[in-house]
Design an enzyme around this catalytic site. Structure first.
Site, PDB file in Angstrom:
ATOM      1  N   LEU A 126      -2.427   9.219   2.164  1.00 29.32           N
ATOM      2  CA  LEU A 126      -1.789   9.616   3.379  1.00 29.32           C
ATOM      3  C   LEU A 126      -0.201  10.268   3.139  1.00 29.32           C
ATOM      4  CD1 LEU A 126      -1.659   9.488   6.616  1.00 29.32           C
ATOM      5  CD2 LEU A 126      -0.484   6.937   6.339  1.00 29.32           C
ATOM      6  N   HIS A 230       7.257   0.222  -0.677  1.00 30.03           N
ATOM      7  CA  HIS A 230       8.219   1.224  -0.845  1.00 30.03           C
ATOM      8  C   HIS A 230       8.877   1.170   0.435  1.00 30.03           C
ATOM      9  CE1 HIS A 230      10.086   5.230  -1.082  1.00 30.03           C
ATOM     10  NE2 HIS A 230       9.985   4.927  -2.417  1.00 30.03           N
TER      11      HIS A 230
END
Length: 339
Positions: A126, A230
């Site tokens: 993605l 993240h």
């Protein structure tokens, strides 16, 4: 209009340019033109109509601006992880240490290396171009995969895995890798991640520690990033939680990012998906909220558009939406609300 479609051979230059802009890279889309060309060919083979069950197929989709023919992003699906190449992860287990005479009893978390064959389906790859973010495009890129799976469920496993990108600090370092992996691999995080993305996984079996790792022996700042994503991945994490995904108790072996899992039939977009026949094409789009709408063809198309539900269960859509989906009156579509 912006439309999701399968990647094509002539997309290679744009896909290579996209991969070069990904900060830190994606394991499944490394910045390597030869690998990306092979990945495109792999995706083209995966759409073979003769496929009836989950195997080693890899479906790669792109978001295209139909006016400019620019590729704005990518998303993908592995029909099943751990096929020819095993899938590695760390499973977090609790171990009890106890000494009754002194009244000491302590639960200690351990990392156990896990090698999976014939695992669940996995969503990944993605990425949305930075200048295209906003306007629901990221949500469309992510959730379109579930409409494809809803349209062709026999091509996938009953469970779906999502491997989330782990925490990277402001200096570009992966704290978990620096504290664990580097001691065994003697490579930096990005090199190891890149090699894994290229399919070179023999080094993992040869070099990864065989024995459990006690999390409590790691520095506190490293313990804190196990299972943490993240910062740029936090929106994707929230979206998948809303779709029904939950933490699996496993993390990535390189950056300790969490692995999420969900039952395919219970994923929100899949569970709320409706298959309907197109009854009529309208010159003007119906009023009402935009839905995620896709055709039921292996030449997959998916975009956002309004539709009118008819009393007999059919739907009416605009000619513009029909053209974007490459459908006509009498064809079936699958649709689901975006939220």
């Amino acid at each position: 209009m912006q439309v999701i479609r399968p990647i094509r051979t002539d997309d290679l230059p744009q896909l290579t340019a996209l991969a070069a802009t990904i900060s830190g890279g994606l394991t499944s889309l490394p910045n390597d033109a030869d690998f990306l060309e092979a990945r495109i060919n792999e995706s083209l083979r995966s759409f073979d109509p003769k496929i009836r069950r989950a195997g080693d197929e890899y479906y790669l989709f792109v978001l295209e601006d139909t006016a400019t023919r620019e590729l704005l992003g990518t998303s993908g699906i592995h029909a099943r992880v751990g096929g020819f190449d095993p899938f590695y992860s760390y499973e977090i287990r609790q171990k009890t240490f106890a000494h009754e005479p002194l009244g000491i009893r302590k639960e200690v978390a351990e990392l156990h290396l896990k090698k999976t064959h014939k695992g669940p389906s996995e969503i990944g790859s993605l990425f949305l171009r930075f200048d295209a973010r906003g306007g629901g495009r990221g949500r469309l890129l992510s959730l379109c995969r579930f409409l494809f799976m809803a349209a062709f469920p026999k091509r996938f496993d009953t469970h779906v895995l999502a491997e989330m990108r782990g925490y990277i600090d402001a200096a570009g370092k992966a704290p978990f890798w620096e504290s664990v992996g580097r001691h065994f691999f003697e490579k930096d995080y990005y090199t190891a991640d890149f090699l894994s993305g290229l399919g070179n996984k023999d080094f993992i079996a040869d070099l990864m520690p065989e024995h459990p790792i006690y999390i409590t022996l790691l520095p506190r700042e490293v313990q804190a990033v196990i299972g943490r994503v993240h910062p740029e991945t936090e929106p994707a994490l929230a979206l998948l939680h809303h779709e029904g995904f939950s933490e699996s108790g496993e993390v990535d072996i390189f950056d300790a990012g969490p692995l999420l899992v969900a039952e395919l039939a219970r994923i929100r977009t899949v569970a709320s998906a409706t298959i309907a026949k197109v009854a009529a094409l309208l010159d003007v789009a119906p009023t009402g909220p935009g839905q995620f709408v896709a055709n039921r063809s292996l030449d997959f198309r998916c975009c956002t558009g309004a539709l009118a539900e008819n009393p007999d269960g059919t739907v009416s859509i605009s000619r513009e939406l029909a053209a974007a989906l490459d459908v006509g009156a009498g064809d079936n579509i699958v649709w689901s609300p975006p939220r």
